[in-house]
Design a protein around this motif. Structure first.
Motif, mmCIF file in Angstrom:
data_model
loop_
_atom_site.group_PDB
_atom_site.id
_atom_site.type_symbol
_atom_site.label_atom_id
_atom_site.label_comp_id
_atom_site.label_asym_id
_atom_site.label_seq_id
_atom_site.Cartn_x
_atom_site.Cartn_y
_atom_site.Cartn_z
ATOM 1 N N UNK A 74 67.190 93.947 -42.896
ATOM 2 C CA UNK A 74 67.086 92.715 -43.671
ATOM 3 C C UNK A 74 67.550 91.610 -42.741
ATOM 4 N N UNK A 75 66.728 90.570 -42.601
ATOM 5 C CA UNK A 75 67.078 89.491 -41.692
ATOM 6 C C UNK A 75 66.830 88.139 -42.332
ATOM 7 N N UNK A 76 67.572 87.153 -41.849
ATOM 8 C CA UNK A 76 67.348 85.782 -42.300
ATOM 9 C C UNK A 76 65.977 85.358 -41.802
ATOM 10 N N UNK A 77 65.165 84.835 -42.674
ATOM 11 C CA UNK A 77 63.818 84.411 -42.289
ATOM 12 C C UNK A 77 63.917 83.294 -41.248
ATOM 13 N N UNK A 78 63.323 83.490 -40.060
ATOM 14 C CA UNK A 78 63.406 82.459 -39.033
ATOM 15 C C UNK A 78 62.576 81.219 -39.356
ATOM 16 N N UNK A 79 61.662 81.343 -40.305
ATOM 17 C CA UNK A 79 60.759 80.235 -40.607
ATOM 18 C C UNK A 79 60.987 79.623 -41.985
ATOM 19 N N UNK A 82 67.176 79.976 -46.705
ATOM 20 C CA UNK A 82 67.544 80.697 -47.936
ATOM 21 C C UNK A 82 66.533 81.776 -48.317
ATOM 22 N N UNK A 83 65.952 82.414 -47.325
ATOM 23 C CA UNK A 83 64.986 83.483 -47.572
ATOM 24 C C UNK A 83 65.292 84.615 -46.594
ATOM 25 N N UNK A 84 65.093 85.836 -47.036
ATOM 26 C CA UNK A 84 65.276 87.006 -46.178
ATOM 27 C C UNK A 84 63.966 87.755 -46.058
ATOM 28 N N UNK A 85 63.808 88.449 -44.936
ATOM 29 C CA UNK A 85 62.668 89.335 -44.732
ATOM 30 C C UNK A 85 63.187 90.750 -44.528
ATOM 31 N N UNK A 86 62.361 91.715 -44.867
ATOM 32 C CA UNK A 86 62.641 93.121 -44.598
ATOM 33 C C UNK A 86 61.570 93.583 -43.628
ATOM 34 N N UNK A 153 55.074 88.924 -34.598
ATOM 35 C CA UNK A 153 53.773 88.466 -34.098
ATOM 36 C C UNK A 153 53.570 86.998 -34.444
ATOM 37 N N UNK A 154 54.195 86.566 -35.502
ATOM 38 C CA UNK A 154 54.054 85.208 -36.017
ATOM 39 C C UNK A 154 55.172 84.278 -35.504
ATOM 40 N N UNK A 155 56.453 84.751 -35.598
ATOM 41 C CA UNK A 155 57.576 83.879 -35.244
ATOM 42 C C UNK A 155 58.336 84.319 -34.004
ATOM 43 N N UNK A 156 57.876 85.338 -33.301
ATOM 44 C CA UNK A 156 58.523 85.772 -32.065
ATOM 45 C C UNK A 156 59.728 86.668 -32.314
ATOM 46 N N UNK A 157 60.451 86.942 -31.260
ATOM 47 C CA UNK A 157 61.635 87.797 -31.340
ATOM 48 C C UNK A 157 62.724 87.092 -32.141
#
Length: 182
Positions: A74-79, A82-86, A153-157
Motif C-alpha cells: 500500500x503506497x501513497x498515490x504519487x499523483x 489523500x489517496x493510496x494505491x495497492x 508505467x504511468x508515474x515512474x518509480x
C-alpha cells in the motif's frame, strides 16, 4: 456511608476513563507503527485482489528491510493527495525493468508472473525501460489490461518511504479468498 458510595463511584468512573484512554493510545500506536487495514477499490490488482477486499497492511518489515520483489504494498498515490494505491513490487533499487512485446523483463531476464492472467499483455505508455534508483521501487498492478492500473508505467518509480505497508492477509470476504495473499 453516602460519601463512601460517591467516592467509590468516582473512582470507578476514573478507572473506566483510564482504561478507555489506554485502549485508544494502544490502538493509535498499533495503527501507526505495526499494521493498518485497507480496502480495495477498483480492479487494478485483479485477479489477485478483488474490489471490496479488505486487507491487513503490515508496517514492521518496512522498519528493517523494506519491500521485496513480489510483495503487494500500500503506497501513497504519487499523483493524488489523500489517496493510496495497492500495487505489486516488481523491482527494487539497482534493478532495471523493461517491457517488450507485452512481457516484463527484470534485469534482462523475463519475469515469471504467475499472479497475472495467462496471456496478459503488459501495455506501456511513454517509455518501456526504467532504472530503479536506490531508495525507490517499481510497482505494477496485476491487471495488465490497457488503462486498468495507474502504476510505475504511468508515474515512474516511487520512493520506498511512500510505502505505508505490505499486504499479506485478506480478512474479508469470508469465502475462498479469505487468508494469506499469494
Amino acid at each position: 456511608m453516602e460519601g463512601d458510595n460517591n467516592k467509590t463511584a468516582k473512582n470507578e468512573v476514573l478507572e473506566w476513563i483510564k482504561s478507555i484512554l489506554l485502549a485508544v493510545v494502544i490502538a493509535v500506536l498499533i495503527k501507526t507503527f505495526i499494521f493498518n487495514t485497507t480496502y480495495v477499490l477498483g480492479n487494478s490488482m485483479y485477479p489477485t485482489l478483488h474490489e471490496r477486499d479488505r486487507l491487513f497492511a503490515n508496517k514492521i518489515p518496512l522498519y528493517f528491510s523494506g519491500p521485496k520483489r513480489g510483495e503487494i504494498v500500500v503506497l501513497k498515490a504519487p499523483d493524488a493527495t489523500n489517496k493510496d494505491y495497492i500495487k505489486r513490487v516488481i523491482a527494487i533499487g539497482g534493478d532495471t525493468v523493461s517491457i517488450i512485446d507485452g512481457k516484463v523483463y527484470l534485469n534482462g531476464q523475463l519475469l515469471e508472473e504467475d499472479y497475472i492472467e495467462e496471456g496478459a499483455y503488459t501495455h506501456v505508455y511513454d517509455q518501456n525501460y526504467w532504472e530503479v534508483p536506490e531508495g525507490y521501487v517499481f510497482v505494477l498492478g496485476d491487471n495488465r489490461e490497457e488503462g486498468a492500473s495507474k502504476d510505475s508505467r504511468y508515474f515512474g518509480c516511487v520512493p520506498v518511504d511512500s510505502i505505508k505497508g505490505i499486504t499479506t492477509f485478506r480478512y474479508y470476504p469470508f469465502n475462498h479468498r479469505f487468508g494469506k495473499i499469494e
